[in-house]
Design a protein around this motif. Sequence first.
Motif, PDB file in Angstrom:
ATOM      1  N   THR A 141     -10.435  47.512 -26.341  1.00  0.00           N
ATOM      2  CA  THR A 141     -10.647  48.761 -27.077  1.00  0.00           C
ATOM      3  C   THR A 141     -11.826  49.528 -26.462  1.00  0.00           C
ATOM      4  O   THR A 141     -12.698  48.942 -25.821  1.00  0.00           O
ATOM      5  CB  THR A 141     -10.959  48.484 -28.556  1.00  0.00           C
ATOM      6  OG1 THR A 141     -12.139  47.658 -28.630  1.00  0.00           O
ATOM      7  CG2 THR A 141      -9.797  47.770 -29.239  1.00  0.00           C
ATOM      8  N   VAL A 187     -18.682  52.126 -25.816  1.00  0.00           N
ATOM      9  CA  VAL A 187     -18.524  50.710 -26.158  1.00  0.00           C
ATOM     10  C   VAL A 187     -17.151  50.272 -25.664  1.00  0.00           C
ATOM     11  O   VAL A 187     -16.129  50.851 -26.045  1.00  0.00           O
ATOM     12  CB  VAL A 187     -18.640  50.478 -27.685  1.00  0.00           C
ATOM     13  CG1 VAL A 187     -18.459  49.000 -28.015  1.00  0.00           C
ATOM     14  CG2 VAL A 187     -19.983  50.986 -28.214  1.00  0.00           C
ATOM     15  N   GLY A 215     -14.666  47.041 -25.552  1.00  0.00           N
ATOM     16  CA  GLY A 215     -14.569  45.752 -26.245  1.00  0.00           C
ATOM     17  C   GLY A 215     -15.669  45.690 -27.284  1.00  0.00           C
ATOM     18  O   GLY A 215     -15.814  46.598 -28.108  1.00  0.00           O
ATOM     19  N   ASN A 216     -16.487  44.659 -27.223  1.00  0.00           N
ATOM     20  CA  ASN A 216     -17.623  44.540 -28.146  1.00  0.00           C
ATOM     21  C   ASN A 216     -18.949  44.841 -27.469  1.00  0.00           C
ATOM     22  O   ASN A 216     -20.013  44.615 -28.041  1.00  0.00           O
ATOM     23  CB  ASN A 216     -17.670  43.122 -28.750  1.00  0.00           C
ATOM     24  CG  ASN A 216     -16.431  42.828 -29.583  1.00  0.00           C
ATOM     25  OD1 ASN A 216     -15.999  43.667 -30.353  1.00  0.00           O
ATOM     26  ND2 ASN A 216     -15.845  41.646 -29.389  1.00  0.00           N
ATOM     27  N   ASN A 217     -18.885  45.350 -26.228  1.00  0.00           N
ATOM     28  CA  ASN A 217     -20.117  45.555 -25.462  1.00  0.00           C
ATOM     29  C   ASN A 217     -20.457  47.032 -25.313  1.00  0.00           C
ATOM     30  O   ASN A 217     -19.622  47.825 -24.883  1.00  0.00           O
ATOM     31  CB  ASN A 217     -19.965  44.945 -24.051  1.00  0.00           C
ATOM     32  CG  ASN A 217     -19.636  43.476 -24.100  1.00  0.00           C
ATOM     33  OD1 ASN A 217     -20.219  42.735 -24.875  1.00  0.00           O
ATOM     34  ND2 ASN A 217     -18.674  43.060 -23.285  1.00  0.00           N
TER      35      ASN A 217
END
Length: 361
Positions: free
Chosen positions: A2, A60, A62-64
């Motif tokens: 994502t 952002v 993914g989660n990064n």
Amino acid sequence: MTIAINQLSKEFDGFQALKKINLQVREGEFIAILGPSGCGKTTLLRLLAGFLSPSEGEIVIGNNAVGNPQQTLPPEHRNIGMVFQSFALWPHLNVQEHIRFPLMHHRFVRKEIKKNQHERINEVLKMVDLEAFAERMPNELSGGQKQRVALARAIAPQPELLLMDEPLSNLDAELRMEMRSEIQALHQLTKATIVYVTHDQGEALAMANRIVVMNQGEIEQIGTPSDIYTKPVSPFVARFVGKANLVEGVWNEKHFVPSLASDIRWPDTGVVSAMKEQNIYPVRPEQFRLSKENESGSGLPGLITSVQFQGKEIHYTLEVADQTWAVHTDVSQRFSLGEAVYIHLSVPRNTVTKNHHHQAI
């Protein structure tokens, strides 16, 4: 993978290339960034890749959090693959060596793929239909084959995000159509999230799950290809995607009265409120039809100034009062250059009226 883009801006020496962009990309989605030259689409892609740092906002993946004004993660630290407009092949490496290179150097390659490089190279060669060309050098390949090598190199390490910067613009028209199908097939096979930059509305409409239309550093509209084409929210989108005729007039309840003919009523076929507020009725070239006589009095007079035969259809340009309109018809009816005709809106019968008598067109 994502992607969340929040209030993203980019400035170059006082020039605002991107202005507070907000965009959410779902995992496995094929997003096309569509717009004219200078609209900011390539700047957005370069920010996603890590080649540029944001002036404001954040990215952002993914989660990064990979990009903000304080810190930007470089491209090699992002699990991405990139396909460039220029192919960017190395002249001293053959086809299979191009595919092997990211398997050896991409930091996110899974251990089993690294261990079984030969199998992965063969698998990717098969995906892009280049098995017979594994030993060829770039100067021995056609344009389409070079583009397949560039795609193969990008997908080989199984990146979670594929970034494509106008990858088909250097190919001829027939090959572009062929490569559209191949990129769609690769998307189905790889399940990667794809962000695809293009100025070609046909490419975006044909391939993407959603289209982001950009203009002057801002997002004008985000939607499915069908929404973008049939429900444009601004004159820019209407003109840029599908080349709509922007007919001026007055919206009155569920009807539109063209300013060129106060006694004609056009029905509301789903025109969005933003266009109604500007008293505009967008009409695609194929939504008009032409006639020699003014049937039921519901036509607008026009003069044909250009005729282009396109095989299954004919593209006409017409002078209507002081405006220029485009009309596309099938080949069953032919009209001549310089001919005076009447233009009708093609909608279900009994919906376009004159003098409120609900006559069919």
